[in-house]
Design a protein around this motif. Structure first.
Motif, PDB file in Angstrom:
ATOM      1  N   PRO A  23       0.827  -1.216   0.000  1.00  0.00           N
ATOM      2  CA  PRO A  23       0.000   0.000   0.000  1.00  0.00           C
ATOM      3  C   PRO A  23       0.856   1.259   0.000  1.00  0.00           C
ATOM      4  O   PRO A  23       0.489   2.273  -0.607  1.00  0.00           O
ATOM      5  CB  PRO A  23      -0.831  -0.131   1.280  1.00  0.00           C
ATOM      6  CG  PRO A  23      -0.041  -1.031   2.165  1.00  0.00           C
ATOM      7  CD  PRO A  23       0.628  -2.005   1.224  1.00  0.00           C
ATOM      8  N   ALA A  24       1.981   1.204   0.710  1.00  0.00           N
ATOM      9  CA  ALA A  24       2.999   2.272   0.661  1.00  0.00           C
ATOM     10  C   ALA A  24       2.372   3.642   0.842  1.00  0.00           C
ATOM     11  O   ALA A  24       2.587   4.553   0.041  1.00  0.00           O
ATOM     12  CB  ALA A  24       3.767   2.191  -0.665  1.00  0.00           C
ATOM     13  N   TRP A  25       1.645   3.793   1.925  1.00  0.00           N
ATOM     14  CA  TRP A  25       0.948   5.072   2.144  1.00  0.00           C
ATOM     15  C   TRP A  25       0.956   5.424   3.629  1.00  0.00           C
ATOM     16  O   TRP A  25       0.911   4.554   4.497  1.00  0.00           O
ATOM     17  CB  TRP A  25      -0.492   4.992   1.641  1.00  0.00           C
ATOM     18  CG  TRP A  25      -1.164   6.332   1.592  1.00  0.00           C
ATOM     19  CD1 TRP A  25      -1.171   7.205   0.547  1.00  0.00           C
ATOM     20  CD2 TRP A  25      -1.920   6.951   2.640  1.00  0.00           C
ATOM     21  NE1 TRP A  25      -1.882   8.343   0.874  1.00  0.00           N
ATOM     22  CE2 TRP A  25      -2.348   8.220   2.162  1.00  0.00           C
ATOM     23  CE3 TRP A  25      -2.265   6.579   3.943  1.00  0.00           C
ATOM     24  CZ2 TRP A  25      -3.107   9.095   2.923  1.00  0.00           C
ATOM     25  CZ3 TRP A  25      -3.020   7.449   4.711  1.00  0.00           C
ATOM     26  CH2 TRP A  25      -3.438   8.699   4.206  1.00  0.00           C
ATOM     27  N   ALA A  26       1.005   6.726   3.895  1.00  0.00           N
ATOM     28  CA  ALA A  26       0.881   7.266   5.250  1.00  0.00           C
ATOM     29  C   ALA A  26       0.422   8.708   5.110  1.00  0.00           C
ATOM     30  O   ALA A  26       0.639   9.337   4.062  1.00  0.00           O
ATOM     31  CB  ALA A  26       2.200   7.189   6.007  1.00  0.00           C
ATOM     32  N   PRO A  27      -0.204   9.253   6.127  1.00  0.00           N
ATOM     33  CA  PRO A  27      -0.652  10.649   6.036  1.00  0.00           C
ATOM     34  C   PRO A  27       0.520  11.614   6.010  1.00  0.00           C
ATOM     35  O   PRO A  27       1.619  11.306   6.472  1.00  0.00           O
ATOM     36  CB  PRO A  27      -1.503  10.828   7.301  1.00  0.00           C
ATOM     37  CG  PRO A  27      -1.016   9.784   8.250  1.00  0.00           C
ATOM     38  CD  PRO A  27      -0.601   8.625   7.402  1.00  0.00           C
ATOM     39  N   SER A  28       0.274  12.779   5.468  1.00  0.00           N
ATOM     40  CA  SER A  28       1.297  13.820   5.439  1.00  0.00           C
ATOM     41  C   SER A  28       1.578  14.314   6.856  1.00  0.00           C
ATOM     42  O   SER A  28       0.683  14.319   7.715  1.00  0.00           O
ATOM     43  CB  SER A  28       0.839  14.987   4.573  1.00  0.00           C
ATOM     44  OG  SER A  28       0.640  14.564   3.241  1.00  0.00           O
ATOM     45  N   PRO A  29       2.806  14.729   7.123  1.00  0.00           N
ATOM     46  CA  PRO A  29       3.113  15.277   8.452  1.00  0.00           C
ATOM     47  C   PRO A  29       2.286  16.529   8.723  1.00  0.00           C
ATOM     48  O   PRO A  29       2.101  17.365   7.846  1.00  0.00           O
ATOM     49  CB  PRO A  29       4.607  15.602   8.354  1.00  0.00           C
ATOM     50  CG  PRO A  29       5.117  14.802   7.203  1.00  0.00           C
ATOM     51  CD  PRO A  29       3.984  14.688   6.246  1.00  0.00           C
ATOM     52  N   VAL A  30       1.812  16.631   9.946  1.00  0.00           N
ATOM     53  CA  VAL A  30       1.012  17.776  10.377  1.00  0.00           C
ATOM     54  C   VAL A  30       1.587  18.283  11.697  1.00  0.00           C
ATOM     55  O   VAL A  30       1.860  17.474  12.596  1.00  0.00           O
ATOM     56  CB  VAL A  30      -0.472  17.387  10.567  1.00  0.00           C
ATOM     57  CG1 VAL A  30      -1.276  18.566  11.099  1.00  0.00           C
ATOM     58  CG2 VAL A  30      -1.070  16.875   9.261  1.00  0.00           C
ATOM     59  N   PRO A  31       1.801  19.594  11.848  1.00  0.00           N
ATOM     60  CA  PRO A  31       2.273  20.115  13.140  1.00  0.00           C
ATOM     61  C   PRO A  31       1.347  19.701  14.273  1.00  0.00           C
ATOM     62  O   PRO A  31       0.125  19.592  14.093  1.00  0.00           O
ATOM     63  CB  PRO A  31       2.270  21.636  12.929  1.00  0.00           C
ATOM     64  CG  PRO A  31       2.379  21.816  11.447  1.00  0.00           C
ATOM     65  CD  PRO A  31       1.638  20.649  10.841  1.00  0.00           C
TER      66      PRO A  31
END
Length: 337
Positions: A23-31
């Motif tokens: 799947p090679a997916w993760a959410p974008s970094p968020v402060p």
């Protein structure tokens, strides 16, 4: 004293490759101050690290769960193991090893088992909770043969502290992670697997991820076994020290190399939506190096610098952006910093 090869080593390659690479997916970094309230209560469910995909699925409101429903429906994470195995028909370990050697690497470390419990070798130690949760092909053995044929030392990384096939509770915080270290029969299972890896492959570097789940006596026996089997081997310091056993999980003189991940701070596994590896073109933030071999020099002690690469799960290939970065290191255009 540390092994002399370790004190002289420059560049190392760290290969992180699991069914999560499919799947090679993760959410974008968020402060942190912009995370939703649920994420502040369980930040590890919102982690931008693809290798934690299975854990994110256990939180119904997480970005991973939403992405998975939209992309795969109700397909279980375990199904990615079949995809991973199918892709191995086209895997070229010799090509990988040659790319690492051309970049000036002295050693290469492969993650044999990460937190999802999937083994990159056909282990004789059966997983009692997820049958055949391993590669059909002896990935560790073929990788070892390929890198050693190119003159590189072999490293093996083993996730001992967490195994989600033994303890599947959702991990949202560090405290949850500590509670999720499997008990019961797991320490014996992990110990048997680690001895199997040492006996079969004689790794020059044994990299323990997180902590050891057993007793301090268990740790000493494992270290003694490794020292006996590989007298010139070294063991790293655990990178996540949330248990007191950390002081026993290293051999004298083995330092922790500098780590560089392929997703620009977004984990060590392949992430299809994130740039894989820094500066494949344009100026390098670290500046040029005198030569490919010198690119790895420095970094404070043995092991030099460690550059992580994240192969794709769907075709067992190194992404082009990562190969370009390795080529730039080999040409002395970019330092792995």
């Amino acid at each position: 004293m540390a092994a002399s090869w370790w004190s002289r080593a420059g560049l190392g390659i760290f290969v992180h490759w699991t069914p999560a690479s499919v799947p090679a997916w993760a959410p974008s970094p968020v402060p942190a101050d912009r995370l939703p309230r649920a994420a502040r209560r369980a930040p590890l469910a919102w982690t931008p690290r693809p290798e934690w995909y299975e854990n994110g699925l256990r939180f119904p409101g997480s970005p991973v769960a939403a992405h998975h429903r939209a992309t795969y429906g109700d397909r279980p994470y375990a199904a990615f193991g079949g995809d991973f195995n199918d892709a191995l028909t086209g895997w070229d370990p010799v090509g990988w090893a040659r790319a690492f050697r051309a970049a000036g690497a002295d050693y290469a470390v492969l993650v044999a088992k990460h937190h999802d419990g999937f083994c990159l070798w056909p282990s004789a130690i059966p997983n009692p909770h997820r049958a055949r949760w391993h590669t059909r092909r002896d990935v560790i053995g073929e990788f070892a043969e390929a890198v050693r044929a190119e003159g590189l030392r072999l490293g093996i990384c083993y996730s001992a502290g967490l195994d989600w096939t033994f303890d599947a509770r959702p991990i949202g915080t560090g405290a949850h992670a500590l509670a999720a270290v499997p008990r019961g029969g797991y320490p014996a299972y992990a110990g048997a697997q680690l001895r199997e890896l040492i006996r079969r492959y004689r790794p020059d570097l044994l990299w323990n991820d997180t902590v050891w789940p057993g007793t301090d006596t268990d740790v000493r026996r494992l270290v003694d076994y490794y020292r006996f089997a590989v007298p010139r081997g070294v063991m790293n310091r655990p990178p996540i020290p949330f248990a007191p056993l950390r002081r026993s999980l290293r051999l004298p003189g083995a330092g922790a190399p500098y780590g560089i991940t392929p997703g620009e701070g977004r984990g060590a596994c392949y992430h299809r939506d994130a740039p894989s590896g820094p500066c494949p073109s344009g100026p390098c933030p670290s500046g040029p190096c005198p030569s490919g071999a010198d690119a790895a020099a420095g970094g404070g002690g043995g092991g030099g610098r460690l550059l992580a690469v994240g192969p794709r799960g769907e075709d067992a290939a190194l992404p082009g952006r990562q190969l370009q970065h390795l080529e730039r290191i080999a040409r002395g255009e970019c330092c792995p910093m």
